[in-house]
Design a protein around this motif. Structure first.
Motif, PDB file in Angstrom:
ATOM      1  N   HIS A  21       0.998  -1.294   0.247  1.00 29.49           N
ATOM      2  CA  HIS A  21       0.226  -0.182  -0.021  1.00 29.49           C
ATOM      3  C   HIS A  21       0.920   1.326   0.158  1.00 29.49           C
ATOM      4  CE1 HIS A  21      -3.685   1.936   0.133  1.00 29.49           C
ATOM      5  NE2 HIS A  21      -3.954   2.127   1.978  1.00 29.49           N
ATOM      6  N   THR A  22       0.493   2.243  -0.832  1.00 29.82           N
ATOM      7  CA  THR A  22       1.610   3.404  -1.084  1.00 29.82           C
ATOM      8  C   THR A  22       0.778   4.429  -0.342  1.00 29.82           C
ATOM      9  OG1 THR A  22       0.851   3.174  -3.498  1.00 29.82           O
ATOM     10  CG2 THR A  22       3.255   2.420  -3.214  1.00 29.82           C
ATOM     11  N   LEU A  23       1.079   5.578  -0.438  1.00 31.37           N
ATOM     12  CA  LEU A  23       1.168   6.916  -0.028  1.00 31.37           C
ATOM     13  C   LEU A  23       0.669   7.870  -1.534  1.00 31.37           C
ATOM     14  CD1 LEU A  23       3.867   9.155   1.859  1.00 31.37           C
ATOM     15  CD2 LEU A  23       1.621   8.342   2.530  1.00 31.37           C
ATOM     16  N   PRO A  24      -0.692   8.720  -0.879  1.00 29.01           N
ATOM     17  CA  PRO A  24      -1.706   9.036  -1.679  1.00 29.01           C
ATOM     18  C   PRO A  24      -0.062  10.100  -2.356  1.00 29.01           C
ATOM     19  CG  PRO A  24      -2.916   8.676  -0.742  1.00 29.01           C
ATOM     20  CD  PRO A  24      -1.580   8.396   0.834  1.00 29.01           C
ATOM     21  N   GLN A  25      -0.210  10.093  -3.796  1.00 31.78           N
ATOM     22  CA  GLN A  25       1.519  10.929  -4.205  1.00 31.78           C
ATOM     23  C   GLN A  25       0.610  12.793  -3.695  1.00 31.78           C
ATOM     24  OE1 GLN A  25       3.840   9.156  -5.373  1.00 31.78           O
ATOM     25  NE2 GLN A  25       4.987  10.773  -5.587  1.00 31.78           N
ATOM     26  N   GLN A  26      -0.217  12.927  -3.999  1.00 35.86           N
ATOM     27  CA  GLN A  26      -0.851  14.202  -4.122  1.00 35.86           C
ATOM     28  C   GLN A  26      -0.406  15.275  -2.140  1.00 35.86           C
ATOM     29  OE1 GLN A  26      -2.898  11.995  -4.221  1.00 35.86           O
ATOM     30  NE2 GLN A  26      -4.853  12.087  -3.822  1.00 35.86           N
ATOM     31  N   PHE A  27      -0.778  14.533  -1.100  1.00 35.05           N
ATOM     32  CA  PHE A  27      -0.341  14.727  -0.153  1.00 35.05           C
ATOM     33  C   PHE A  27       1.707  14.930  -0.096  1.00 35.05           C
ATOM     34  CE2 PHE A  27      -4.646  12.121   0.312  1.00 35.05           C
ATOM     35  CZ  PHE A  27      -5.002  13.395   0.716  1.00 35.05           C
TER      36      PHE A  27
ATOM     37  N   TYR B 242      -4.982  15.956   8.108  1.00 36.86           N
ATOM     38  CA  TYR B 242      -4.979  14.756   7.262  1.00 36.86           C
ATOM     39  C   TYR B 242      -6.081  13.550   7.555  1.00 36.86           C
ATOM     40  CZ  TYR B 242      -1.430  17.297   4.214  1.00 36.86           C
ATOM     41  OH  TYR B 242      -1.149  18.695   3.742  1.00 36.86           O
ATOM     42  N   TYR B 243      -7.497  13.703   9.143  1.00 30.42           N
ATOM     43  CA  TYR B 243      -8.313  12.623   9.097  1.00 30.42           C
ATOM     44  C   TYR B 243      -8.564  12.423   8.753  1.00 30.42           C
ATOM     45  CZ  TYR B 243     -11.814  10.712  12.207  1.00 30.42           C
ATOM     46  OH  TYR B 243     -11.862  10.028  12.380  1.00 30.42           O
ATOM     47  N   GLY B 244      -8.931  11.039   8.256  1.00 38.90           N
ATOM     48  CA  GLY B 244      -9.611  10.549   7.829  1.00 38.90           C
ATOM     49  C   GLY B 244      -8.236   9.804   5.677  1.00 38.90           C
ATOM     50  N   VAL B 245      -7.428  10.931   5.781  1.00 39.86           N
ATOM     51  CA  VAL B 245      -6.652   9.989   4.433  1.00 39.86           C
ATOM     52  C   VAL B 245      -5.542  10.021   4.137  1.00 39.86           C
ATOM     53  CG1 VAL B 245      -8.430  11.860   2.942  1.00 39.86           C
ATOM     54  CG2 VAL B 245      -6.176  13.011   3.757  1.00 39.86           C
ATOM     55  N   LEU B 246      -4.975   9.863   5.211  1.00 36.31           N
ATOM     56  CA  LEU B 246      -4.018   9.164   6.053  1.00 36.31           C
ATOM     57  C   LEU B 246      -3.515   9.192   7.653  1.00 36.31           C
ATOM     58  CD1 LEU B 246      -1.455  12.539   4.941  1.00 36.31           C
ATOM     59  CD2 LEU B 246      -1.440  10.159   3.090  1.00 36.31           C
TER      60      LEU B 246
ATOM     61  N   PRO C  23      -3.831   5.693   4.621  1.00 37.10           N
ATOM     62  CA  PRO C  23      -5.007   4.908   5.372  1.00 37.10           C
ATOM     63  C   PRO C  23      -4.906   3.862   5.885  1.00 37.10           C
ATOM     64  CG  PRO C  23      -6.001   5.835   3.273  1.00 37.10           C
ATOM     65  CD  PRO C  23      -4.290   6.542   2.743  1.00 37.10           C
ATOM     66  N   LEU C  24      -5.318   3.720   6.988  1.00 37.08           N
ATOM     67  CA  LEU C  24      -5.614   2.594   7.342  1.00 37.08           C
ATOM     68  C   LEU C  24      -4.355   1.986   7.024  1.00 37.08           C
ATOM     69  CD1 LEU C  24      -9.403   1.649   5.714  1.00 37.08           C
ATOM     70  CD2 LEU C  24      -8.932   2.743   7.931  1.00 37.08           C
ATOM     71  N   VAL C  25      -3.703   2.009   7.233  1.00 41.32           N
ATOM     72  CA  VAL C  25      -1.854   0.860   7.550  1.00 41.32           C
ATOM     73  C   VAL C  25      -1.455   1.270   8.917  1.00 41.32           C
ATOM     74  CG1 VAL C  25       0.264   1.181   6.494  1.00 41.32           C
ATOM     75  CG2 VAL C  25      -1.636   1.103   4.645  1.00 41.32           C
ATOM     76  N   ASP C  26      -0.942   0.236   9.433  1.00 38.48           N
ATOM     77  CA  ASP C  26      -0.375  -0.249  10.178  1.00 38.48           C
ATOM     78  C   ASP C  26       0.269  -1.389  11.061  1.00 38.48           C
ATOM     79  OD1 ASP C  26      -2.350  -0.972  11.923  1.00 38.48           O
ATOM     80  OD2 ASP C  26      -3.416   1.102  13.241  1.00 38.48           O
TER      81      ASP C  26
END
Length: 271
Positions: free
Chosen positions: A86-92, A174-178, A193-196
């Motif tokens: 799972h990768t980071l949304p690039q735009q952030f 960034y609540y809910g998106v990261l 998001p949703l990664v731990d």
């Protein structure tokens, strides 16, 4: 309930203060795996930074797994197969990079070879990260242009008193998106998001036909809290952060006293 899978953080848990896995701990892990149990190493480190430890613990021989980047990637170690990524949304990333520069803190990510890349001043915490993972640091003036590839996480480094308020600021923004949290007082993880570690185990365990009740997780850092809460038994090291101990079911002795050995003996070798 017989326990069948052991999940270990590395730094402060599996390794001692010298970043070594002691012979006593290794021998207990070999016996546990030889008895048919599964070992998972779960760390905030990049995959390449986990590999030397995985080799020492014989994950390839016994069919173990590596969870890297705090849960963003799962690898079947014996084959190198990536079974989750799972990768980071690039735009952030550009937004957070600008905030890091404004706050005067460091920011890094990792290239496809798991080397460290930064566009900010190299600080002692980045140097620690590179040294622990046996990787190089590459500094660039064009950080955003240099990372036109998918990344699993970014890491902000700085003094604890600066990162504490910044953590809360970024969590709100960034609540809910990261997924944003500190793994150490001086490291702030910027995650998809949703990664731990717990979410990674929620994906891995069903594929192995196992449940959380059959799982024991051991850790010492803030980023271990979710997996300790998820596991049938969550074990905190004596050297763990206070919040980690509060989240655990059991507290063992410290990483400098072979604290994993009594856990392995009690729950895997004597059951």
């Amino acid at each position: 309930m017989r326990h069948k899978i052991l999940v270990l953080d590395i730094d402060g848990t599996l390794t001692n203060s010298n970043k070594e896995v002691t012979p006593a701990t290794k021998n207990a892990l070999y016996a546990m795996q030889a008895a048919g149990n599964t070992l998972v190493i779960a760390s905030g480190r990049p995959t390449a930074g986990i590999e030397p430890i995985a080799e020492e613990c014989r994950l390839g021989q016994y069919g173990g797994y590596v969870i890297s980047y705090n849960g963003a990637r799962i690898v079947r170690y014996s084959t190198g197969e990536i079974i989750y990524n799972h990768t980071l949304p690039q735009q952030f990333i550009p937004q957070i990079y600008e905030i890091a520069k404004e706050k005067g803190v460091g920011m890094i990510t990792y290239d496809p070879q798991d080397n460290v890349i930064t566009g900010t001043r190299v600080d002692k915490y980045m140097e620690l990260e590179a040294r622990i993972n046996r990787r190089e640091i590459f500094q660039t003036e064009n950080f955003i242009d240099a990372i036109r590839f998918p990344v699993n996480k970014c890491l902000i480094s700085g003094e604890p008193e600066v990162l504490a308020p910044l953590t809360e600021e970024l969590k709100k923004r960034y609540y809910g998106v990261l997924n944003i949290y500190r793994s150490e007082p001086f490291f702030l993880e910027i995650m998809p998001p949703l990664v731990d570690k717990a979410h990674a185990l929620e994906r891995l365990l069903p594929s192995l036909g196992l449940t959380s009740e059959e799982c024991i997780c051991c850790g010492d850092g803030y980023n271990d809290i979710t997996m300790l809460q998820y596991a049938g038994i969550g074990v905190a090291m004596e050297n763990a952060q206070r919040e980690v101990k509060e989240a655990a079911d059991v507290i063992t002795i410290s990483n400098d006293e072979d604290g994993l050995v009594p856990v392995i003996v009690t729950y895997f070798l004597n059951e």
